[in-house]
Design a protein around this motif. Sequence first.
Motif, PDB file in Angstrom:
ATOM      1  N   CYS A  20      64.333  53.815  71.468  1.00  0.00           N
ATOM      2  CA  CYS A  20      64.478  54.235  72.862  1.00  0.00           C
ATOM      3  C   CYS A  20      63.817  53.216  73.794  1.00  0.00           C
ATOM      4  O   CYS A  20      64.411  52.806  74.794  1.00  0.00           O
ATOM      5  CB  CYS A  20      63.855  55.608  73.053  1.00  0.00           C
ATOM      6  N   TYR A  21      62.601  52.803  73.459  1.00  0.00           N
ATOM      7  CA  TYR A  21      61.904  51.811  74.279  1.00  0.00           C
ATOM      8  C   TYR A  21      62.645  50.483  74.282  1.00  0.00           C
ATOM      9  O   TYR A  21      62.701  49.797  75.306  1.00  0.00           O
ATOM     10  CB  TYR A  21      60.477  51.601  73.790  1.00  0.00           C
ATOM     11  N   MET A  22      63.237  50.111  73.144  1.00  0.00           N
ATOM     12  CA  MET A  22      64.004  48.865  73.082  1.00  0.00           C
ATOM     13  C   MET A  22      65.214  48.934  74.001  1.00  0.00           C
ATOM     14  O   MET A  22      65.532  47.957  74.683  1.00  0.00           O
ATOM     15  CB  MET A  22      64.444  48.579  71.642  1.00  0.00           C
ATOM     16  N   ALA A  23      65.897  50.072  74.026  1.00  0.00           N
ATOM     17  CA  ALA A  23      67.070  50.230  74.886  1.00  0.00           C
ATOM     18  C   ALA A  23      66.680  50.104  76.359  1.00  0.00           C
ATOM     19  O   ALA A  23      67.388  49.453  77.143  1.00  0.00           O
ATOM     20  CB  ALA A  23      67.738  51.574  74.623  1.00  0.00           C
ATOM     21  N   ILE A  24      65.566  50.713  76.731  1.00  0.00           N
ATOM     22  CA  ILE A  24      65.102  50.617  78.120  1.00  0.00           C
ATOM     23  C   ILE A  24      64.743  49.176  78.470  1.00  0.00           C
ATOM     24  O   ILE A  24      65.128  48.670  79.527  1.00  0.00           O
ATOM     25  CB  ILE A  24      63.902  51.556  78.358  1.00  0.00           C
ATOM     26  N   THR A  31      62.821  40.790  78.475  1.00  0.00           N
ATOM     27  CA  THR A  31      63.034  40.092  77.206  1.00  0.00           C
ATOM     28  C   THR A  31      61.778  40.006  76.346  1.00  0.00           C
ATOM     29  O   THR A  31      61.856  40.151  75.126  1.00  0.00           O
ATOM     30  CB  THR A  31      63.589  38.676  77.448  1.00  0.00           C
ATOM     31  N   GLU A  32      60.628  39.797  76.940  1.00  0.00           N
ATOM     32  CA  GLU A  32      59.392  39.713  76.150  1.00  0.00           C
ATOM     33  C   GLU A  32      59.039  41.071  75.557  1.00  0.00           C
ATOM     34  O   GLU A  32      58.633  41.158  74.396  1.00  0.00           O
ATOM     35  CB  GLU A  32      58.239  39.186  77.000  1.00  0.00           C
ATOM     36  N   THR A  33      59.183  42.114  76.348  1.00  0.00           N
ATOM     37  CA  THR A  33      58.907  43.467  75.859  1.00  0.00           C
ATOM     38  C   THR A  33      59.876  43.826  74.740  1.00  0.00           C
ATOM     39  O   THR A  33      59.481  44.357  73.703  1.00  0.00           O
ATOM     40  CB  THR A  33      59.012  44.500  76.996  1.00  0.00           C
ATOM     41  N   TYR A  34      61.157  43.523  74.941  1.00  0.00           N
ATOM     42  CA  TYR A  34      62.168  43.809  73.926  1.00  0.00           C
ATOM     43  C   TYR A  34      61.842  43.066  72.629  1.00  0.00           C
ATOM     44  O   TYR A  34      61.898  43.646  71.547  1.00  0.00           O
ATOM     45  CB  TYR A  34      63.557  43.420  74.425  1.00  0.00           C
ATOM     46  N   ALA A  35      61.484  41.805  72.734  1.00  0.00           N
ATOM     47  CA  ALA A  35      61.180  41.010  71.547  1.00  0.00           C
ATOM     48  C   ALA A  35      59.985  41.588  70.787  1.00  0.00           C
ATOM     49  O   ALA A  35      59.999  41.643  69.552  1.00  0.00           O
ATOM     50  CB  ALA A  35      60.901  39.564  71.935  1.00  0.00           C
ATOM     51  N   GLU A  36      58.973  42.031  71.500  1.00  0.00           N
ATOM     52  CA  GLU A  36      57.797  42.608  70.844  1.00  0.00           C
ATOM     53  C   GLU A  36      58.138  43.944  70.179  1.00  0.00           C
ATOM     54  O   GLU A  36      57.716  44.211  69.059  1.00  0.00           O
ATOM     55  CB  GLU A  36      56.660  42.796  71.852  1.00  0.00           C
ATOM     56  N   LEU A  37      58.927  44.762  70.865  1.00  0.00           N
ATOM     57  CA  LEU A  37      59.342  46.031  70.269  1.00  0.00           C
ATOM     58  C   LEU A  37      60.213  45.799  69.036  1.00  0.00           C
ATOM     59  O   LEU A  37      60.078  46.500  68.024  1.00  0.00           O
ATOM     60  CB  LEU A  37      60.111  46.868  71.294  1.00  0.00           C
ATOM     61  N   LYS A  38      61.082  44.798  69.093  1.00  0.00           N
ATOM     62  CA  LYS A  38      61.923  44.472  67.947  1.00  0.00           C
ATOM     63  C   LYS A  38      61.076  44.014  66.770  1.00  0.00           C
ATOM     64  O   LYS A  38      61.300  44.424  65.634  1.00  0.00           O
ATOM     65  CB  LYS A  38      62.934  43.384  68.322  1.00  0.00           C
ATOM     66  N   ARG A  39      60.053  43.192  67.057  1.00  0.00           N
ATOM     67  CA  ARG A  39      59.151  42.737  65.993  1.00  0.00           C
ATOM     68  C   ARG A  39      58.452  43.936  65.343  1.00  0.00           C
ATOM     69  O   ARG A  39      58.371  44.045  64.120  1.00  0.00           O
ATOM     70  CB  ARG A  39      58.110  41.768  66.553  1.00  0.00           C
TER      71      ARG A  39
END
Length: 57
Positions: A20-24, A31-39
């Motif tokens: 959910c956080y990645m989608a938001i 992009t930095e937040t997404y990359a960290e959540l993906k990691r």
Amino acid sequence: MTNDLKITKAAIDDFKKIQCYMAIAKKENATETYAELKREYLSKGGPYRRRSQSHRH
């Protein structure tokens, strides 16, 4: 509910929360937040985790 089921449910809930956080983050182009959540997602064994480099030929 047995202990094993509680652990499994907690893991599934954690994956759902991260997704959910990645989608938001993706929607907001964070992009930095997404990359960290993906990691974090992949480190927990997400279904799209890549195989280690040692298995490639």
